[in-house]
Write an enzyme that holds these catalytic residues in place. Sequence first.
Site, PDB file in Angstrom:
ATOM      1  N   GLU A   1      -4.315   7.888   7.576  1.00  0.00           N
ATOM      2  CA  GLU A   1      -5.288   6.931   7.037  1.00  0.00           C
ATOM      3  C   GLU A   1      -5.572   5.826   8.054  1.00  0.00           C
ATOM      4  O   GLU A   1      -6.730   5.428   8.259  1.00  0.00           O
ATOM      5  CB  GLU A   1      -4.746   6.335   5.731  1.00  0.00           C
ATOM      6  CG  GLU A   1      -5.751   5.568   4.916  1.00  0.00           C
ATOM      7  CD  GLU A   1      -5.196   5.114   3.579  1.00  0.00           C
ATOM      8  OE1 GLU A   1      -5.927   4.411   2.850  1.00  0.00           O
ATOM      9  OE2 GLU A   1      -4.036   5.438   3.257  1.00  0.00           O
TER      10      GLU A   1
ATOM     11  N   GLU B   1       2.232   1.705  -3.444  1.00  0.00           N
ATOM     12  CA  GLU B   1       1.123   2.152  -4.316  1.00  0.00           C
ATOM     13  C   GLU B   1       0.939   3.662  -4.213  1.00  0.00           C
ATOM     14  O   GLU B   1       0.767   4.354  -5.226  1.00  0.00           O
ATOM     15  CB  GLU B   1      -0.151   1.414  -3.940  1.00  0.00           C
ATOM     16  CG  GLU B   1      -1.398   1.878  -4.660  1.00  0.00           C
ATOM     17  CD  GLU B   1      -2.504   2.280  -3.701  1.00  0.00           C
ATOM     18  OE1 GLU B   1      -2.947   3.451  -3.752  1.00  0.00           O
ATOM     19  OE2 GLU B   1      -2.926   1.425  -2.904  1.00  0.00           O
ATOM     20  N   HIS B   2       0.966   4.204  -3.003  1.00  0.00           N
ATOM     21  CA  HIS B   2       0.855   5.652  -2.823  1.00  0.00           C
ATOM     22  C   HIS B   2       1.980   6.394  -3.536  1.00  0.00           C
ATOM     23  O   HIS B   2       1.774   7.436  -4.164  1.00  0.00           O
ATOM     24  CB  HIS B   2       0.893   5.993  -1.329  1.00  0.00           C
ATOM     25  CG  HIS B   2      -0.444   5.960  -0.662  1.00  0.00           C
ATOM     26  ND1 HIS B   2      -0.932   7.003   0.090  1.00  0.00           N
ATOM     27  CD2 HIS B   2      -1.407   5.012  -0.631  1.00  0.00           C
ATOM     28  CE1 HIS B   2      -2.115   6.694   0.576  1.00  0.00           C
ATOM     29  NE2 HIS B   2      -2.432   5.486   0.150  1.00  0.00           N
TER      30      HIS B   2
ATOM     31  N   HIS C   1       0.826  -1.204   0.000  1.00  0.00           N
ATOM     32  CA  HIS C   1       0.000   0.000   0.000  1.00  0.00           C
ATOM     33  C   HIS C   1       0.865   1.260   0.000  1.00  0.00           C
ATOM     34  O   HIS C   1       0.556   2.256  -0.671  1.00  0.00           O
ATOM     35  CB  HIS C   1      -0.919  -0.030   1.237  1.00  0.00           C
ATOM     36  CG  HIS C   1      -1.747   1.190   1.412  1.00  0.00           C
ATOM     37  ND1 HIS C   1      -1.476   2.141   2.374  1.00  0.00           N
ATOM     38  CD2 HIS C   1      -2.847   1.639   0.757  1.00  0.00           C
ATOM     39  CE1 HIS C   1      -2.354   3.094   2.317  1.00  0.00           C
ATOM     40  NE2 HIS C   1      -3.206   2.823   1.348  1.00  0.00           N
TER      41      HIS C   1
END
Length: 418
Positions: free
Chosen positions: A126, A49-50, A46
Site C-alpha cells: 500500500e 485497523e487492518h 492503520h
Amino acid sequence: MIRSDRLPNGLRVITEHIPHAISASAGLWILRGSRDEPAEWSGVTHFVEHLLFKGTEKRTALDISREIESVGGALNAFTGKEFTCVHAKVLHHHVSVALELLADIFLHAVIPEEEVERERQVILQEIRTVEDSPEDLIHELFLSSYWRGHALGRSTLGTAETVGILDRTSLLSYARLLHDPRRVLLAVAGNVNHDEILEFAQSKLGLPCTASEDVPLEKPVPHRGLHLHLKELEQAHICLGTLGYNYSHPRRYAFHVLNTLLGGGMSSRLFQEVREKRGLAYSVYSFQASYVDAGLLGVYVGTSKEAVPEVVRLLLENLDRLRREDVTSEELRIAKEQLKGNLLLSTESTGSRMSKLAMNEIYFGRQVDVADAIREIDSVTGQDVRETAGELFRAEFLSLSVLGDVEGDRLADISLSL
C-alpha cells in the site's frame, strides 16, 4: 429524528431514524488516529485497523466476510488523522448482524502472528502504491514539509521502516488503547430503533474498560518554503498550500465557499484559468483539511515540467486576487449553490448521514442541522470571502512542493510572495 445517549462507561450512542430508508449504516468511531501515535510507531493505528478483520475469538476472517455478505452487506474501515472508524452498511432489517460484527471485531480481535506478517506485506505494498502514484505522493510530501516534525505531517500508513518494526506485542498493546469507552462512539443511521441500538450497546459495548491517559494535543506550526523532489516522471506535480481553519472555526462556512470558488469545480477560477483558458493542466483543483486545532487550504496541479513557473505564477495571482478584489455576485451564487447541493445530495446516503452524526459529535459536541448549515452557507457574503482570503493567503503561510524531473533552475525565479 436524532437521539443520543451516553453509557455509564462514557461510550456515546447516536442514531438517526430515517423511516423511508432501505439501508442502515453503522459505525464504531474511535477517537484515536495517526496524530496520536508516537513517531517511532507511525502507522500503528492503520496496521491495527487492518488486523481487526483477521479473526476474533469466535469468528475466522472468512466467517466475518461470509456473515456480512450473506445478508447483502458490506464491512470496512478507515484510519484518519484524528479518528479510526469501523463501519458496515446493510438492509435495515439486518442491522443487528452489522452491529454484532462491529462489536466482535472491535473488542475481540485476536491478531494472529501469521496474519501480522501477512498484513505487514499488504501495507508495505500500500505504501509503495502511494509512492508509485505521483498525485498521491505529492500530497504526502507537501504535508510532511508543511507540518514538519508534527504528527499531522506524517502519513497514516506509516513508513516502510516503522511498519517493519511493529510486532504482535506492540500491536496488541496499541489495540487495547482503542478500547477506552470515553473515546468511542457508535453512530447508526437508517430505519432503525434507537432504544434497540442502545440496548445492544449496553449489552455488548458496556463492559468496563481501562481508561487511557489523555495526552494534550500539540498544535502544529506551518512551515513556509519551496521544496523540490526529483523523480523521473512525465509530468511535474505541484502542491501549493497555506493556512486554513480548524473544523469548528466561526468562519468555516466562508472557508468552504472560498475553497469552492478557488478550485472546487469546473467553473472555479483555477480550473478556468489553468485548464480552460491556457491548457496547462488536465487536473487542477483546490482542497481543504480541517482538524480539531488546525487546518490548511491547498492547490494541486499536474503539468509539464516546462510550465511549472507559469502555473505557480497563475496560482499565486489567483490567491492574491481573492485577497484584493471582491468576488462577483454570480461567482458567489454558484459556489454557494454547489455547496448546498452537495450537502443535500449527501442526505440520500445513510452512510453519509451516519458519518455526519459522528463528525458533528466529535468536533462540535452537538448535532448541526442541515437546514442550519444551509442558512449559514446562504449568509456568507463576498466581503466574508475576501476577508477570509486576506487572513489566510499571506506570504508567511505559503509552502510549495514540486515533484518530478524538474531542474532546479526552473524554480529559481519563483517567489512565494503575494
